[in-house]
Design an enzyme around this catalytic site. Sequence first.
Site, PDB file in Angstrom:
ATOM      1  N   TYR A 117       0.805  -1.217   0.000  1.00 46.49           N
ATOM      2  CA  TYR A 117       0.000   0.000   0.000  1.00 46.49           C
ATOM      3  C   TYR A 117       0.838   1.267   0.000  1.00 46.49           C
ATOM      4  CZ  TYR A 117      -3.884  -3.121   1.254  1.00 46.49           C
ATOM      5  OH  TYR A 117      -4.828  -4.116   1.267  1.00 46.49           O
ATOM      6  N   LYS A 163       4.205 -15.340   3.589  1.00 44.52           N
ATOM      7  CA  LYS A 163       4.190 -16.158   2.372  1.00 44.52           C
ATOM      8  C   LYS A 163       5.639 -16.444   1.999  1.00 44.52           C
ATOM      9  CE  LYS A 163       1.923 -18.215  -0.992  1.00 44.52           C
ATOM     10  NZ  LYS A 163       1.182 -19.474  -0.717  1.00 44.52           N
ATOM     11  N   ASP A 196      -2.254 -18.373   2.937  1.00 45.10           N
ATOM     12  CA  ASP A 196      -3.379 -19.064   2.296  1.00 45.10           C
ATOM     13  C   ASP A 196      -3.948 -20.161   3.190  1.00 45.10           C
ATOM     14  OD1 ASP A 196      -0.939 -20.307   1.962  1.00 45.10           O
ATOM     15  OD2 ASP A 196      -1.181 -20.710  -0.171  1.00 45.10           O
ATOM     16  N   ASP A 220      -4.983  -6.872   6.164  1.00 45.58           N
ATOM     17  CA  ASP A 220      -6.216  -6.259   5.673  1.00 45.58           C
ATOM     18  C   ASP A 220      -7.235  -7.336   5.307  1.00 45.58           C
ATOM     19  OD1 ASP A 220      -8.051  -4.426   4.759  1.00 45.58           O
ATOM     20  OD2 ASP A 220      -6.906  -3.828   2.995  1.00 45.58           O
ATOM     21  N   ASP A 224     -10.646  -9.032   7.770  1.00 44.59           N
ATOM     22  CA  ASP A 224     -12.017  -9.030   7.262  1.00 44.59           C
ATOM     23  C   ASP A 224     -12.622 -10.430   7.316  1.00 44.59           C
ATOM     24  OD1 ASP A 224     -11.826  -6.352   6.812  1.00 44.59           O
ATOM     25  OD2 ASP A 224     -12.033  -6.441   4.632  1.00 44.59           O
TER      26      ASP A 224
END
Length: 330
Positions: A117, A163, A196, A220, A224
């Site tokens: 970001y 990751k 994942d 982020d 959620d």
Amino acid sequence: MSHVAVLPGDGIGPEVAAQAIRVLDALGIAHSEHAFGGNAILSQGTPLPDDTLAACRAADAVLLAAVGLPELEGRPVRPEQGLLGLRKELGVYANLRPARGDGVDMMIVRELVGGLYFGAKGVREDGTWFDTCEYSRPEVERIARRGFEIARARGGRLTSVDKVNVMHTSRLWRDVVTALGEDDYPDVPLDHALVDSFAMTIVQAPQTIDVVLTENTFGDILSDVAAAVTGGLGLAASASLGDAGPGLFEPVHGSAPQIAGRGIANPAAMLRSVALLLAYGLGRPTEAAALERAVADALEAAPTPDIGGTATTAAFGDAVLRALDATPTL
């Protein structure tokens, strides 16, 4: 006396912020309101006016409602730019997202001012669009330290999510977190997970998760998912903290312009953000716990239409204030 800068924002923002202000008043906390987001663009041409930023810097904490207006979508100047700018200006690099309900008590600690970001982005001459994920060792270490401290305070364990099998920055992330745990936090159990597979764990076995540490983009998304598992974004709150200066406290949901002005918005996430503000921004944990209980009571006694009830936004606020009034420790 503590002072809170309130940024009512857009859409349903002013409606839910009004209920938060009622709570601040009930607790004797001084506050002031300032333009921010889409409404600030329409009135002043910028989502983060200079006087609003000055007020936020001078406050003990900042309470922010949702931003975003449909008529500003796709414009060069957008409400969300104000949010990113405010986070950067206040230096709030640690985003805390609790997720609770049905045996789940999870805290996601998300790095907030680095990664995709905030990295370099643009369009190359050949037409390729790019975003760059960048992290330095100090950036990873400071958010990791925050995660370890929270896990230690809860008497729990820390799961660092990355990751590492694909991303170069994740290799740095895992190295820093592992070394910090071994050197400074040997008493805090630490494990690592790939983003994942960990997303599946949140969905399938959220009750097994305690404190989660992860980078900006992963945090982020995962927060959620965790919110959806424990009741939805309409109930989720967040705190964004730095090492000094005021913290930023805000609900996770959007501005919901489709229901703005109807008096039916659920203020639970905004009020839970006030609870986080009390706990992490003003050092008033007893009142924070009381407000959390009051919101939980109101969700049962006065549910709004989004969760199957008929209560108005104001009626929900009434129920919260009644529960606070009945709290013997206040």
